[in-house]
Design a protein around this motif. Structure first.
Motif, short mmCIF file in Angstrom:
data_model
loop_
_atom_site.label_atom_id
_atom_site.label_comp_id
_atom_site.label_asym_id
_atom_site.label_seq_id
_atom_site.Cartn_x
_atom_site.Cartn_y
_atom_site.Cartn_z
N PHE A 1 18.38 -6.25 16.29
CA PHE A 1 17.43 -5.19 16.61
C PHE A 1 16.02 -5.59 16.19
CE2 PHE A 1 15.10 -1.53 14.84
CZ PHE A 1 14.83 -0.84 16.01
N LEU A 2 15.89 -6.10 14.98
CA LEU A 2 14.56 -6.51 14.51
C LEU A 2 14.08 -7.77 15.23
CD1 LEU A 2 14.77 -5.85 10.65
CD2 LEU A 2 13.62 -4.50 12.40
N LEU A 3 14.99 -8.70 15.47
CA LEU A 3 14.60 -9.92 16.18
C LEU A 3 14.21 -9.62 17.63
CD1 LEU A 3 17.31 -12.39 14.82
CD2 LEU A 3 14.85 -12.42 14.32
N ALA A 4 14.75 -8.52 18.19
CA ALA A 4 14.41 -8.15 19.57
C ALA A 4 12.94 -7.80 19.72
CB ALA A 4 15.28 -6.98 20.03
N HIS A 5 12.28 -7.49 18.61
CA HIS A 5 10.85 -7.20 18.65
C HIS A 5 10.02 -8.48 18.62
CE1 HIS A 5 12.52 -3.31 17.44
NE2 HIS A 5 11.44 -2.78 18.00
N GLY A 6 10.71 -9.60 18.52
CA GLY A 6 10.03 -10.89 18.56
C GLY A 6 9.89 -11.49 17.18
N LEU A 7 10.09 -12.79 17.09
CA LEU A 7 9.93 -13.49 15.81
C LEU A 7 8.48 -13.36 15.32
CD1 LEU A 7 11.33 -15.21 13.69
CD2 LEU A 7 10.69 -17.25 15.02
N VAL B 1 21.70 -0.09 21.04
CA VAL B 1 23.00 0.08 21.69
C VAL B 1 24.07 -0.84 21.07
CG1 VAL B 1 24.29 -0.24 23.83
CG2 VAL B 1 22.13 1.03 23.85
N PRO B 2 23.79 -2.14 20.84
CA PRO B 2 24.81 -2.98 20.20
C PRO B 2 25.23 -2.47 18.82
CG PRO B 2 23.10 -4.34 21.19
CD PRO B 2 22.61 -2.92 21.24
N PHE B 3 24.28 -1.95 18.06
CA PHE B 3 24.61 -1.39 16.73
C PHE B 3 25.58 -0.22 16.87
CE2 PHE B 3 23.68 2.15 13.84
CZ PHE B 3 24.08 1.59 12.63
N PHE B 4 25.29 0.71 17.80
CA PHE B 4 26.16 1.87 17.97
C PHE B 4 27.56 1.43 18.44
CE2 PHE B 4 22.02 4.19 18.54
CZ PHE B 4 22.14 4.94 17.39
N LYS B 5 27.61 0.46 19.32
CA LYS B 5 28.91 -0.03 19.79
C LYS B 5 29.70 -0.67 18.65
CE LYS B 5 27.78 -0.80 24.68
NZ LYS B 5 27.67 -1.80 25.77
N ALA B 6 29.02 -1.49 17.84
CA ALA B 6 29.69 -2.16 16.72
C ALA B 6 30.18 -1.14 15.70
CB ALA B 6 28.74 -3.16 16.07
N THR B 7 29.39 -0.09 15.47
CA THR B 7 29.80 0.97 14.54
C THR B 7 31.03 1.70 15.07
OG1 THR B 7 27.49 1.27 13.84
CG2 THR B 7 29.04 3.03 13.32
N VAL C 1 3.32 8.93 17.46
CA VAL C 1 4.24 8.61 18.54
C VAL C 1 5.29 9.70 18.65
CG1 VAL C 1 5.85 6.89 19.42
CG2 VAL C 1 3.87 6.16 18.09
N SER C 2 5.54 10.18 19.86
CA SER C 2 6.50 11.26 20.06
C SER C 2 7.93 10.74 19.93
CB SER C 2 6.31 11.88 21.44
OG SER C 2 6.74 11.00 22.45
N PRO C 3 8.87 11.61 19.49
CA PRO C 3 10.27 11.20 19.38
C PRO C 3 10.85 10.71 20.70
CG PRO C 3 9.89 13.24 18.19
CD PRO C 3 8.64 12.95 18.96
N VAL C 4 10.42 11.30 21.81
CA VAL C 4 10.92 10.88 23.12
C VAL C 4 10.53 9.44 23.40
CG1 VAL C 4 10.80 11.30 25.59
CG2 VAL C 4 10.87 13.24 24.01
N THR C 5 9.30 9.09 23.08
CA THR C 5 8.84 7.71 23.27
C THR C 5 9.63 6.75 22.41
OG1 THR C 5 6.60 8.52 23.74
CG2 THR C 5 6.83 6.19 23.15
N VAL C 6 9.93 7.17 21.18
CA VAL C 6 10.71 6.33 20.26
C VAL C 6 12.09 6.05 20.84
CG1 VAL C 6 11.78 6.20 17.99
CG2 VAL C 6 9.46 7.11 18.22
N VAL C 7 12.75 7.11 21.30
CA VAL C 7 14.10 6.96 21.86
C VAL C 7 14.09 6.03 23.06
CG1 VAL C 7 15.99 8.17 23.01
CG2 VAL C 7 14.90 9.19 21.00
N LYS C 8 13.09 6.19 23.94
CA LYS C 8 13.03 5.36 25.14
C LYS C 8 12.76 3.89 24.81
CE LYS C 8 11.52 8.89 28.46
NZ LYS C 8 10.42 9.34 29.37
N SER C 9 11.93 3.65 23.79
CA SER C 9 11.55 2.27 23.49
C SER C 9 12.55 1.57 22.58
CB SER C 9 10.16 2.23 22.85
OG SER C 9 10.16 2.94 21.62
N GLU C 10 13.09 2.31 21.59
CA GLU C 10 13.96 1.67 20.60
C GLU C 10 15.44 1.90 20.85
OE1 GLU C 10 12.55 -0.35 18.67
OE2 GLU C 10 10.50 0.32 19.14
N GLY C 11 15.79 2.97 21.58
CA GLY C 11 17.19 3.29 21.83
C GLY C 11 17.99 2.16 22.44
N PRO C 12 17.50 1.54 23.53
CA PRO C 12 18.28 0.46 24.15
C PRO C 12 18.54 -0.72 23.20
CG PRO C 12 16.59 1.25 25.66
CD PRO C 12 16.33 1.91 24.35
N LYS C 13 17.61 -0.99 22.30
CA LYS C 13 17.79 -2.11 21.36
C LYS C 13 18.86 -1.80 20.32
CE LYS C 13 12.88 -3.47 21.62
NZ LYS C 13 12.27 -2.24 22.14
#
Length: 240
Positions: free
Chosen positions: A53-59, A16-22, A2-14
């Motif tokens: 973040f992990l729960l966003a991938h589904g239980l 965002v709350p972590f980065f804001k909290a940090t 999987v390319s890094p660009v694909t990773v950023v697009k798929s996982e980056g939005p999930k």
């Protein structure tokens, strides 16, 4: 791969709350000399966001992948450990140490024992021994043994995180790089804590500790996304 660009697009939005909290933690920068439930919440909030973040991938994802479940449980123990360490001057440092020891056991279990990578294990054993030798003259009482056990556990976790790391070739996976990098940052963070608490004041210790810690936890959580072992494979291996 999987390319890094694909990773950023798929996982980056999930994330965002972590980065804001940090950012909230570092902007507020509540004094560690005055522990409170508010400061505890602010410190633990980024870890709570990694739960989400992990729960966003589904239980179903967590239930289907034992390694991802173990990382999630490790994050739960991490949050409890963070809460205890807020109150470490009130006698809860050992409680936090124990919670993070359990965290490392769950992480090591998540990373698994394949491949074994004995050379990597030997390197980590030597580095762990050097870290303990550096700390040993500063330790006394029960901490002589507790810190020794903790160093062994985090060193073992680091070994298992880095054992599958391949930086080139068709078998390269970004999640393995995330796991190895996360383990290394976790070791740096905890070594800084130990040096600052037992040996000598480390300049800008809190900023160094928390920046490497949050980065480590994020990378470990990311390593669960492309989980190593679906439950069907796990059950088959157990049956054999």
């Amino acid at each position: 791969m999987v390319s890094p660009v694909t990773v950023v697009k798929s996982e980056g939005p999930k994330l965002v709350p972590f980065f804001k909290a940090t950012c909230v933690y570092f902007v507020l920068w509540l004094p560690s000399s005055s522990p409170s439930w508010v400061s505890t919440l602010i410190k633990c909030l980024p870890i709570f966001c990694l739960w989400l973040f992990l729960l966003a991938h589904g239980l179903g994802f967590l239930l289907a992948h034992p390694s991802a479940t173990r990382i999630f449980v490790g994050l739960v123990f991490s949050a409890v450990g963070d809460a205890f360490l807020i109150w470490q001057d009130q006698g809860y440092f050992v409680h936090g140490l124990l919670m993070f020891a359990v965290t490392h056991m769950f992480y090591a279990s998540a990373f698994g024992m394949r491949p074994l990578a004995l050379r990597t294990g030997l390197v980590m054993a030597v580095l762990s021994g050097l870290c303990y030798a550096l700390l040993y003259p500063c330790l006394s009482g029960a901490f002589t043994y507790l810190v020794g056990v903790y160093v062994a556990l985090i060193g073992f976790m680091g070994w298992r995180a880095m054992a599958g790391l391949r930086l080139a070739g068709a078998d390269w996976r970004w999640t393995e790089l995330a796991a190895g990098s996360g383990a290394l940052l976790f070791i740096i963070s905890d070594l800084t804590i130990a040096l600052n608490k037992f040996c000598f004041p480390v300049p800008y210790s809190r900023a160094l500790i928390m920046s490497t810690y949050y980065a480590a936890q994020m990378l470990v959580a990311l390593s669960a996304v492309e989980s190593r072992e679906p439950v069907e494979h796990y059950r088959l291996r157990k049956a054999n």
